[in-house]
Design an enzyme around this catalytic site. Structure first.
Site: not given
Length: 470
Positions: A85, A154, A207
């Site tokens: 994203r 991540s 995150d």
């Protein structure tokens, strides 16, 4: 008579297996206090030296968390799987907060996941440039400034500064050998230069730290963040002078965010069962991530499947033969378990439909369905209580479980993840257990808050709080 005796014998065997499982899963408050104490001890050991603890206690280099006064237009890139994203966040400064958020989601072509570092990052940079081009004229509040990006990456990284980190290994279907050991920020910056995008990475984060940043932006009392989803982790704000392994000069803020990687925690007080041990042995990383395997959304449904398989094999729970689908690892997912656990219908019709649709088990009795719900409750409650003990361990390490100058400090824990957000009974059990651990007086000083989309908005906020223009 023989049929009746056989049925009674099978029912007794089912009851025996279930009761034994519940006994092994039991997590009385005294045991949870021990788990929290062990967590606090391991945190100190992990802060003292590299490799000294099962908790990595990674230094994030994030020493400035958002205050709400950040102003400007900032970007985020959230790369954690086959999609990524890109986000644009417009911050209004003091009193105005977050004015506008826009995002786009992009699928990564399969060949980019296995080809070369150059090809992957060029694709990402091109998509970033395309997204930036939709910014519109006069929308950048500070024309002439280089755009700044928060990069949520991540995958396992050895971080070397707030804006650099070397890739240790790929996971989640990626396999690009020439990127391993390289600085992922450097690779992205070079790709952005190649496509003519005037942007730099200001913050490289995961995150959990993004969730902490998002929580702190709205509430200065946020001291820790926890992700409870498919995976799990925790991060918190530590005093830099309480980190013996920190070799650099103390940051001006005096603080440093620590990424605990707490999924790898283990203690002799954890209520492990034969099903947990078997799951661990069959996993890709036996002996590791034990805490995560007892709590996270990746594994709760699988624990349920393993218990159901045993009572099907040893007590003919689903009839004379064991259902073939029940033998398939991970066929029962945690959302399935949650749906069955939350079934409030008088005949537990949702439980029946899930067993039929997923496991092809038809004609279940109400008694059988009640056993399934009971097992769901046992597994979820154990996970929720252990996650509360982990949070309590962080509060103990920070001294926030006791009075300071006669009163308790306000402590807010930012949480995110599907398990916390969507599994209501899990969340309720976790919150009530934390209150039980804290005691009546201290419990009012600790608040759980939902910090949504830390991996995206949180990364943009960290780009803002570490801006070169501050």
């Amino acid at each position: 008579m023989e049929k009746k005796a056989a049925a009674m014998g099978a029912a007794a065997r089912v009851s025996g297996i279930v009761r034994e499982f519940q006994k092994k899963c039991d997590s009385p408050i005294g045991k949870l206090h021990n788990v929290a104490d062990s967590m606090a001890v391991e945190m100190r050991v992990g802060l003292a030296s590299e490799g000294g603890s099962m908790l990595k206690m990674l230094i994030s280099y994030v020493d400035n968390l958002p205050t709400g006064e950040e102003e400007g237009l900032f970007y985020a890139l959230d790369l954690g799987g086959t999609n990524f994203r890109v986000l644009r966040v417009h911050l209004g400064g003091k009193g105005k907060g977050l004015i506008k958020t826009e995002f786009d989601e992009v699928s990564i072509p399969p060949h980019c996941m296995t080809s070369s570092s150059h090809e992957l990052f060029d694709f990402i940079a091109a998509e970033l440039a395309r997204f930036v081009a939709t910014e519109g004229e006069n929308s950048h509040p500070f024309p002439g400034r280089q755009r700044e990006l928060g990069f949520t990456f991540s995958f396992p990284v050895r971080q070397t500064s707030i804006s650099s980190g070397t890739l240790i290994k790929w996971t989640k279907g990626f396999s690009i050998e020439d990127a391993v050991g390289e600085d992922v920020v450097g690779e992205l910056n070079k790709a952005m230069e190649r496509v003519g995008l005037h942007m730099r990475v200001t913050a490289l984060v995961n995150d959990t730290i993004g969730t902490l940043a998002g929580g702190r932006y709205y509430n200065p009392d946020v001291v820790a963040a926890v992700i409870l989803g498919t995976g799990m982790n925790a991060a918190y704000v530590e005093r830099a002078n309480a980190i013996p392994k920190w070799q650099g000069p103390l940051p001006r803020s005096g603080d440093m965010v620590i990424n605990m990687e707490w999924g790898n925690f283990r203690s002799s007080d954890l209520p492990l069962t034969e099903y947990d041990n078997d799951l661990d042995v069959a996993s890709l990383n036996p002996g590791e991530q034990i805490f995560e395997k007892m709590i996270s959304g990746m594994y709760l449904g699988e624990i349920l499947r393993r218990v159901l398989l045993k009572i099907a094999e040893e007590a003919e729970f689903f009839g004379d033969s064991v259902p073939e689908k029940l033998k398939i690892p991970f066929i029962l997912r945690t959302p399935h378990m949650s749906a069955m656990h939350h079934d409030t219908s008088s005949n537990l019709k949702d439980v029946a439909s899930k067993l039929r649709d997923i496991l092809e088990i038809n004609n279940t009795s109400l008694t059988m369905r009640k056993v399934v719900v009971e097992l769901c409750d046992t597994i979820a409650t154990r996970g929720a209580r252990l996650s509360a003990a982990g949070i309590y361990g962080i509060l103990k390490k920070l001294g926030r479980d006791t009075r300071k100058d006669g009163e308790y400090q306000k402590s807010v824990i930012a949480l995110d993840g599907g398990l916390f957000e969507h599994y209501e009974k899990f969340r309720q059990s976790m919150e009530s257990t934390l209150k039980e651990l804290l005691g009546e007086e201290a419990s009012d000083s600790v608040v759980i808050t939902h910090s949504n989309d830390g991996s995206g908005i949180g990364a943009a906020l960290l780009a803002a709080s570490h801006s070169q223009y501050l």
